[in-house]
Design a protein around this motif. Structure first.
Motif, mmCIF file in Angstrom:
data_model
loop_
_atom_site.group_PDB
_atom_site.id
_atom_site.type_symbol
_atom_site.label_atom_id
_atom_site.label_comp_id
_atom_site.label_asym_id
_atom_site.label_seq_id
_atom_site.Cartn_x
_atom_site.Cartn_y
_atom_site.Cartn_z
ATOM 1 N N ALA A 1 -30.395 -8.921 13.675
ATOM 2 C CA ALA A 1 -30.249 -7.965 12.578
ATOM 3 C C ALA A 1 -30.860 -6.610 12.916
ATOM 4 N N ASP A 2 -31.889 -6.604 13.766
ATOM 5 C CA ASP A 2 -32.495 -5.331 14.151
ATOM 6 C C ASP A 2 -31.497 -4.436 14.878
ATOM 7 N N TRP A 3 -30.631 -5.049 15.694
ATOM 8 C CA TRP A 3 -29.582 -4.274 16.373
ATOM 9 C C TRP A 3 -28.665 -3.610 15.347
ATOM 10 N N LEU A 4 -28.270 -4.370 14.341
ATOM 11 C CA LEU A 4 -27.386 -3.832 13.313
ATOM 12 C C LEU A 4 -28.071 -2.717 12.545
ATOM 13 N N ARG A 5 -29.338 -2.914 12.198
ATOM 14 C CA ARG A 5 -30.059 -1.895 11.434
ATOM 15 C C ARG A 5 -30.180 -0.603 12.223
ATOM 16 N N GLU A 6 -30.482 -0.714 13.511
ATOM 17 C CA GLU A 6 -30.631 0.471 14.347
ATOM 18 C C GLU A 6 -29.329 1.245 14.459
ATOM 19 N N ARG A 7 -28.230 0.519 14.632
ATOM 20 C CA ARG A 7 -26.937 1.188 14.756
ATOM 21 C C ARG A 7 -26.486 1.808 13.438
ATOM 22 N N LEU A 8 -26.829 1.175 12.324
ATOM 23 C CA LEU A 8 -26.427 1.710 11.022
ATOM 24 C C LEU A 8 -27.223 2.945 10.634
ATOM 25 N N GLN A 9 -28.419 3.110 11.209
ATOM 26 C CA GLN A 9 -29.225 4.291 10.884
ATOM 27 C C GLN A 9 -28.466 5.578 11.197
ATOM 28 N N GLY A 10 -27.687 5.544 12.265
ATOM 29 C CA GLY A 10 -26.915 6.730 12.632
ATOM 30 C C GLY A 10 -25.741 7.009 11.718
ATOM 31 N N LEU A 11 -25.448 6.078 10.813
ATOM 32 C CA LEU A 11 -24.319 6.243 9.890
ATOM 33 C C LEU A 11 -24.778 6.558 8.480
ATOM 34 N N ARG A 12 -26.057 6.818 8.290
ATOM 35 C CA ARG A 12 -26.560 7.198 6.964
ATOM 36 C C ARG A 12 -25.856 8.459 6.484
ATOM 37 N N GLY A 13 -25.509 8.444 5.219
ATOM 38 C CA GLY A 13 -24.756 9.564 4.662
ATOM 39 C C GLY A 13 -23.262 9.325 4.665
ATOM 40 N N GLN A 14 -22.817 8.289 5.380
ATOM 41 C CA GLN A 14 -21.406 7.922 5.405
ATOM 42 C C GLN A 14 -21.144 6.810 4.390
ATOM 43 N N TYR A 15 -19.939 6.792 3.865
ATOM 44 C CA TYR A 15 -19.485 5.686 3.024
ATOM 45 C C TYR A 15 -18.937 4.627 3.966
ATOM 46 N N LEU A 16 -19.475 3.403 3.909
ATOM 47 C CA LEU A 16 -19.193 2.389 4.915
ATOM 48 C C LEU A 16 -18.166 1.367 4.438
ATOM 49 N N LEU A 17 -17.263 1.013 5.329
ATOM 50 C CA LEU A 17 -16.300 -0.057 5.094
ATOM 51 C C LEU A 17 -16.538 -1.128 6.153
ATOM 52 N N PHE A 18 -17.033 -2.288 5.727
ATOM 53 C CA PHE A 18 -17.315 -3.390 6.639
ATOM 54 C C PHE A 18 -16.096 -4.314 6.696
ATOM 55 N N ASP A 19 -15.445 -4.352 7.835
ATOM 56 C CA ASP A 19 -14.292 -5.229 8.049
ATOM 57 C C ASP A 19 -14.803 -6.572 8.561
ATOM 58 N N CYS A 20 -14.717 -7.603 7.729
ATOM 59 C CA CYS A 20 -15.351 -8.900 8.026
ATOM 60 C C CYS A 20 -14.346 -9.922 8.546
ATOM 61 N N PRO A 21 -14.847 -10.999 9.152
ATOM 62 C CA PRO A 21 -13.956 -12.036 9.698
ATOM 63 C C PRO A 21 -13.136 -12.726 8.616
ATOM 64 N N GLY A 22 -12.037 -13.352 9.046
ATOM 65 C CA GLY A 22 -11.153 -14.039 8.110
ATOM 66 C C GLY A 22 -11.356 -15.534 8.107
ATOM 67 N N GLN A 23 -12.602 -15.971 7.967
ATOM 68 C CA GLN A 23 -12.893 -17.406 7.910
ATOM 69 C C GLN A 23 -13.525 -17.720 6.564
ATOM 70 N N VAL A 24 -12.835 -18.518 5.780
ATOM 71 C CA VAL A 24 -13.232 -18.743 4.390
ATOM 72 C C VAL A 24 -14.623 -19.362 4.290
ATOM 73 N N GLU A 25 -15.001 -20.235 5.259
ATOM 74 C CA GLU A 25 -16.305 -20.894 5.198
ATOM 75 C C GLU A 25 -17.451 -19.898 5.135
ATOM 76 N N LEU A 26 -17.269 -18.736 5.744
ATOM 77 C CA LEU A 26 -18.321 -17.723 5.764
ATOM 78 C C LEU A 26 -18.633 -17.208 4.362
ATOM 79 N N TYR A 27 -17.675 -17.317 3.457
ATOM 80 C CA TYR A 27 -17.831 -16.745 2.119
ATOM 81 C C TYR A 27 -18.034 -17.801 1.036
ATOM 82 N N THR A 28 -17.879 -19.074 1.385
ATOM 83 C CA THR A 28 -17.999 -20.117 0.372
ATOM 84 C C THR A 28 -19.255 -20.967 0.522
ATOM 85 N N HIS A 29 -19.718 -21.211 1.772
ATOM 86 C CA HIS A 29 -20.922 -22.050 1.897
ATOM 87 C C HIS A 29 -21.773 -21.771 3.132
ATOM 88 N N HIS A 30 -21.246 -21.111 4.163
ATOM 89 C CA HIS A 30 -22.064 -20.817 5.336
ATOM 90 C C HIS A 30 -23.046 -19.689 5.007
#
Length: 312
Positions: A94-123
């Motif tokens: 998560a630290d990698w993600l946080r560091e990379r997102l710091q450079g995008l502050r001020g932007q409106y973000l669109l997170f394109d997520c995987p298409g696996q239903v398990e990720l959104y229902t119980h994982h």
């Protein structure tokens, strides 16, 4: 913390989720273009390690951290297991993600997520990543895309309702359910009820009765009744129709999401009181959008009937 300092530290965006083929990447591309025309600074973040056909450049790509083919080759995993591992790897880094997102502050973000239903229902992995984003002052709304052709099959629509409800309860973000590809719905056959029946998720007993007329589903009537009771008891699921080719449709989805994540109440965009109130109404613009799509659908069906009569 003062209101001004809090507003300057916030970042807003959308977490675009849904099953495979629901149009998540297409939506991100269309919504980013639409918002840029309105003057918003937009950055697309690809969190799908299996997505190697991006239609436009991303400001941040999970492929820089991990890719699905590499995981499958090195750990001898299949596509599903490999994708779950990728999300767990992202959570552990998560630290990698946080560091990379710091450079995008001020932007409106669109997170394109995987298409696996398990990720959104119980994982838990992606849910934990989104919880971390909330702690880092990212104000996000989940945009759950569902292919509109499921409306033409009552049994599949009940399944979609259950999946949408499970996703809303598990992800724990402000949620906007979207029926995507509305411009293609007429190709899948005639709806049993008006479109607003599906978008507003009205009295589902009619859907059960419709299913009971089918000999195959008659034996499962009691099961279907219990499933729709669960959906109705929570009373959380409704849908916004979307056609990415229609600017009005895109605007209505944008307004629903802005209301959900609080963007329309922030300092990122100066709006008049009239625009602010119109974004906060919700039901009015939701009904008008559904009505417009319904009219187009009915006109298309009428035209098809006229052509059949002419052929006779």
């Amino acid at each position: 913390m003062s209101e001004g300092s809090q507003g300057s530290s916030l970042a807003f965006g959308q977490v675009v989720i849904g099953p495979p083929g629901s149009g998540k990447t297409t939506y991100c591309h269309a919504m980013s273009s639409f918002l840029r025309r309105l003057g918003r600074g937009v950055a697309v973040v690809n969190l799908d390690p299996a997505n190697d056909t991006l239609p436009c450049p991303c400001a941040l790509d999970i492929a820089e951290l991990v890719t699905l083919p590499d995981v499958m080759d090195s750990l001898a995993l299949g596509p599903n297991g490999g994708l779950l591992y990728c999300m767990e790897y992202l959570e552990a880094n998560a630290d990698w993600l946080r560091e990379r997102l710091q450079g995008l502050r001020g932007q409106y973000l669109l997170f394109d997520c995987p298409g696996q239903v398990e990720l959104y229902t119980h994982h838990q992995a992606l849910r934990n990543v989104l919880a971390q984003l909330a702690k880092w002052n990212f104000r996000l709304a989940a945009v759950h895309l569902v292919d509109s052709h499921y409306c033409t099959d009552p049994a599949k629509f009940i399944s979609v309702l259950c999946t949408s409800l499970a996703t809303m309860l598990h992800v724990e973000l402000p949620h906007v359910n979207v029926l995507s590809k509305m411009d293609l719905i007429e190709q899948y056959g005639k709806l049993a009820f008006n479109l607003d029946y599906y978008t507003e998720v009205l009295d589902l007993s009619y859907l059960v009765e419709h299913l009971a007329s089918d000999p195959f589903f008659r034996n499962f009537r009691r099961l279907n009744e219990k499933l729709v009771e669960v959906v109705e008891d929570y009373s959380l699921v409704s849908f916004v129709p979307l056609n990415v080719q229609d600017k009005q449709s895109m605007q209505q989805v944008m307004q629903a999401v802005d209301k959900a994540n609080g963007y329309c109440f922030g300092e990122q965009e100066h709006r008049s009181l009239e625009v602010l109130m119109s974004a906060a109404v919700g039901a009015d613009f939701h009904f008008s959008s559904t009505l417009a799509v319904q009219e187009k659908y009915v006109q298309s069906q009428d035209k098809a009937v006229e052509e059949e009569v002419m052929d006779l």
